[in-house]
Design a protein around this motif. Sequence first.
Motif, PDB file in Angstrom:
ATOM      1  N   UNK A 100     -46.215 -51.768  -2.555  1.00 50.84           N
ATOM      2  CA  UNK A 100     -45.027 -51.114  -2.000  1.00 50.84           C
ATOM      3  C   UNK A 100     -45.154 -49.600  -2.036  1.00 50.84           C
ATOM      4  N   UNK A 101     -44.836 -48.964  -0.909  1.00 49.15           N
ATOM      5  CA  UNK A 101     -44.858 -47.514  -0.810  1.00 49.15           C
ATOM      6  C   UNK A 101     -43.510 -46.986  -1.282  1.00 49.15           C
ATOM      7  N   UNK A 102     -43.474 -46.529  -2.520  1.00 46.80           N
ATOM      8  CA  UNK A 102     -42.245 -46.109  -3.177  1.00 46.80           C
ATOM      9  C   UNK A 102     -42.162 -44.581  -3.187  1.00 46.80           C
ATOM     10  N   UNK A 103     -41.426 -44.026  -4.161  1.00 53.75           N
ATOM     11  CA  UNK A 103     -41.231 -42.574  -4.192  1.00 53.75           C
ATOM     12  C   UNK A 103     -41.271 -42.054  -5.623  1.00 53.75           C
ATOM     13  N   UNK A 104     -41.859 -40.891  -5.774  1.00 57.44           N
ATOM     14  CA  UNK A 104     -41.989 -40.254  -7.075  1.00 57.44           C
ATOM     15  C   UNK A 104     -40.611 -40.090  -7.742  1.00 57.44           C
ATOM     16  N   UNK A 105     -40.553 -40.455  -9.014  1.00 60.77           N
ATOM     17  CA  UNK A 105     -39.301 -40.300  -9.742  1.00 60.77           C
ATOM     18  C   UNK A 105     -38.270 -41.359  -9.433  1.00 60.77           C
ATOM     19  N   UNK A 106     -38.690 -42.457  -8.815  1.00 57.25           N
ATOM     20  CA  UNK A 106     -37.749 -43.540  -8.513  1.00 57.25           C
ATOM     21  C   UNK A 106     -37.035 -43.976  -9.787  1.00 57.25           C
ATOM     22  N   UNK A 107     -35.721 -43.962  -9.751  1.00 60.69           N
ATOM     23  CA  UNK A 107     -34.910 -44.299 -10.932  1.00 60.69           C
ATOM     24  C   UNK A 107     -33.486 -44.552 -10.467  1.00 60.69           C
ATOM     25  N   UNK A 108     -32.718 -45.312 -11.232  1.00 62.76           N
ATOM     26  CA  UNK A 108     -31.358 -45.638 -10.800  1.00 62.76           C
ATOM     27  C   UNK A 108     -30.432 -44.437 -10.710  1.00 62.76           C
ATOM     28  N   UNK A 109     -30.734 -43.383 -11.460  1.00 66.86           N
ATOM     29  CA  UNK A 109     -29.885 -42.191 -11.446  1.00 66.86           C
ATOM     30  C   UNK A 109     -30.678 -40.957 -10.994  1.00 66.86           C
ATOM     31  N   UNK A 131     -47.192 -60.769  -7.535  1.00 73.41           N
ATOM     32  CA  UNK A 131     -48.074 -59.693  -7.982  1.00 73.41           C
ATOM     33  C   UNK A 131     -47.723 -58.427  -7.187  1.00 73.41           C
ATOM     34  N   UNK A 132     -47.762 -57.288  -7.857  1.00 73.97           N
ATOM     35  CA  UNK A 132     -47.286 -56.093  -7.166  1.00 73.97           C
ATOM     36  C   UNK A 132     -47.958 -54.826  -7.689  1.00 73.97           C
ATOM     37  N   UNK A 133     -47.979 -53.818  -6.821  1.00 66.15           N
ATOM     38  CA  UNK A 133     -48.419 -52.472  -7.165  1.00 66.15           C
ATOM     39  C   UNK A 133     -47.494 -51.505  -6.452  1.00 66.15           C
ATOM     40  N   UNK A 134     -47.063 -50.448  -7.152  1.00 65.63           N
ATOM     41  CA  UNK A 134     -46.171 -49.452  -6.554  1.00 65.63           C
ATOM     42  C   UNK A 134     -46.890 -48.114  -6.433  1.00 65.63           C
ATOM     43  N   UNK A 135     -46.877 -47.572  -5.239  1.00 66.13           N
ATOM     44  CA  UNK A 135     -47.421 -46.241  -4.983  1.00 66.13           C
ATOM     45  C   UNK A 135     -46.242 -45.299  -4.792  1.00 66.13           C
ATOM     46  N   UNK A 136     -45.994 -44.460  -5.791  1.00 65.72           N
ATOM     47  CA  UNK A 136     -44.843 -43.561  -5.741  1.00 65.72           C
ATOM     48  C   UNK A 136     -45.253 -42.199  -5.169  1.00 65.72           C
ATOM     49  N   UNK A 137     -45.006 -42.038  -3.880  1.00 67.63           N
ATOM     50  CA  UNK A 137     -45.389 -40.801  -3.192  1.00 67.63           C
ATOM     51  C   UNK A 137     -44.550 -39.612  -3.622  1.00 67.63           C
ATOM     52  N   UNK A 138     -45.192 -38.463  -3.690  1.00 65.47           N
ATOM     53  CA  UNK A 138     -44.451 -37.208  -3.747  1.00 65.47           C
ATOM     54  C   UNK A 138     -44.015 -36.874  -2.321  1.00 65.47           C
ATOM     55  N   UNK A 139     -43.409 -35.723  -2.132  1.00 63.18           N
ATOM     56  CA  UNK A 139     -43.080 -35.258  -0.780  1.00 63.18           C
ATOM     57  C   UNK A 139     -44.381 -35.090   0.012  1.00 63.18           C
ATOM     58  N   UNK A 140     -44.280 -35.150   1.331  1.00 65.48           N
ATOM     59  CA  UNK A 140     -45.458 -34.976   2.168  1.00 65.48           C
ATOM     60  C   UNK A 140     -45.645 -33.509   2.544  1.00 65.48           C
ATOM     61  N   UNK A 141     -46.888 -33.065   2.524  1.00 68.21           N
ATOM     62  CA  UNK A 141     -47.180 -31.677   2.863  1.00 68.21           C
ATOM     63  C   UNK A 141     -46.761 -31.348   4.294  1.00 68.21           C
ATOM     64  N   UNK A 142     -46.937 -32.287   5.204  1.00 70.49           N
ATOM     65  CA  UNK A 142     -46.533 -32.043   6.593  1.00 70.49           C
ATOM     66  C   UNK A 142     -45.042 -31.799   6.703  1.00 70.49           C
ATOM     67  N   UNK A 143     -44.264 -32.461   5.844  1.00 70.14           N
ATOM     68  CA  UNK A 143     -42.812 -32.301   5.902  1.00 70.14           C
ATOM     69  C   UNK A 143     -42.371 -30.937   5.388  1.00 70.14           C
ATOM     70  N   UNK A 144     -43.119 -30.362   4.457  1.00 75.45           N
ATOM     71  CA  UNK A 144     -42.777 -29.023   3.979  1.00 75.45           C
ATOM     72  C   UNK A 144     -42.846 -28.012   5.118  1.00 75.45           C
ATOM     73  N   UNK A 145     -43.838 -28.169   5.969  1.00 78.87           N
ATOM     74  CA  UNK A 145     -43.940 -27.286   7.129  1.00 78.87           C
ATOM     75  C   UNK A 145     -42.801 -27.546   8.102  1.00 78.87           C
ATOM     76  N   UNK A 146     -42.473 -28.813   8.316  1.00 80.53           N
ATOM     77  CA  UNK A 146     -41.414 -29.169   9.261  1.00 80.53           C
ATOM     78  C   UNK A 146     -40.043 -28.715   8.774  1.00 80.53           C
ATOM     79  N   UNK A 147     -39.861 -28.595   7.474  1.00 78.37           N
ATOM     80  CA  UNK A 147     -38.580 -28.166   6.909  1.00 78.37           C
ATOM     81  C   UNK A 147     -38.335 -26.674   7.106  1.00 78.37           C
ATOM     82  N   UNK A 148     -39.357 -25.956   7.498  1.00 77.39           N
ATOM     83  CA  UNK A 148     -39.239 -24.517   7.720  1.00 77.39           C
ATOM     84  C   UNK A 148     -38.790 -24.264   9.152  1.00 77.39           C
ATOM     85  N   UNK A 149     -37.728 -23.492   9.332  1.00 81.78           N
ATOM     86  CA  UNK A 149     -37.198 -23.237  10.667  1.00 81.78           C
ATOM     87  C   UNK A 149     -38.108 -22.346  11.500  1.00 81.78           C
ATOM     88  N   UNK A 150     -37.894 -22.374  12.805  1.00 83.43           N
ATOM     89  CA  UNK A 150     -38.657 -21.516  13.702  1.00 83.43           C
ATOM     90  C   UNK A 150     -38.405 -20.032  13.418  1.00 83.43           C
TER      91      UNK A 150
END
Length: 288
Positions: A100-109, A131-150
């Motif tokens: 499962x492609x999860x997210x860094x810091x996944x927690x109920x709160x 049987x399971x494995x969790x991949x907890x992604x950090x933010x994506x580098x491409x998204x950091x660029x996209x979050x920056x306005x023109x």
Amino acid sequence: MTELIAVTGATGRVGRRVTRRLAEAGAPVRALGRDPEKLAALPAGDTRTASYDDAAAMRAALDGTATLFLVSAHEGPGRVRTHATAVDAAVAAGVRRVVYLSYLGAAPHATFTYARDHWYTEQHIRSTGVRHTFLRDSAYQADLAAMTGADGILRGPAGDGRVAAVTHDDIADSAAAVLLGTDAHDGATYDMTGPEALSFAEIAEALARAAGRPVAYVPETRDEAFASRAGYGAPDWEVEGWVTSYEAVATGEMDTVSDAVRTLTGHPPQAFADFLAANPRVYRHLTA
């Protein structure tokens, strides 16, 4: 011989890359998605059309598969229920392992509201006994660029916090390694990050160097963040997700730096500056 692996979200940014890597490795792969035309363009000869919240379609699409790579669904109020439907369909179809492609810091709160969805999804997967494995992604580098306005402004309530963002390619390499690997990954949770935790001021500096123009980080308060995003017309839950993604950085929930990419793939994760140098398209809105 590797047993059949199903990849959901196979036309998306991660799923497409994972499908390609599995096909190139000669592994039997079945690509799942909602758009048959986009699926037809993938290197996988075996494709199925199914939506996560359609239990019957998911069960039919997963029949005969041993492993499921579950890319998280699009954000929304019913996301956990949608994930649960897909997982239950997989188990009913006889799938024996879920990555499962999860997210860094996944927690109920967790501060980041979407990270809570990932934690509840992880809990549901555990509850099935599969049987399971969790991949907890950090933010994506491409998204950091996209979050920056023109206008060259990166704004949000991230304070002086840091984030070790990762690339889609490093995640795809890591996921493929787990999917093609042994049962040593069973029960494991991997924090998937880039090689360095950067502040938003440092992220802006890297973008400025790459784009050849001024880029600045402007910290916001929570109220300012909601106000600056009000004009997008997005629903409240989505705006809250945007704002809390920055707040999770401010609280220190995103500053983890992990060696999981290197451990799983044998190569180091790509640094943000190197990613920008290799992918000018992600910041072309800053050079127009």
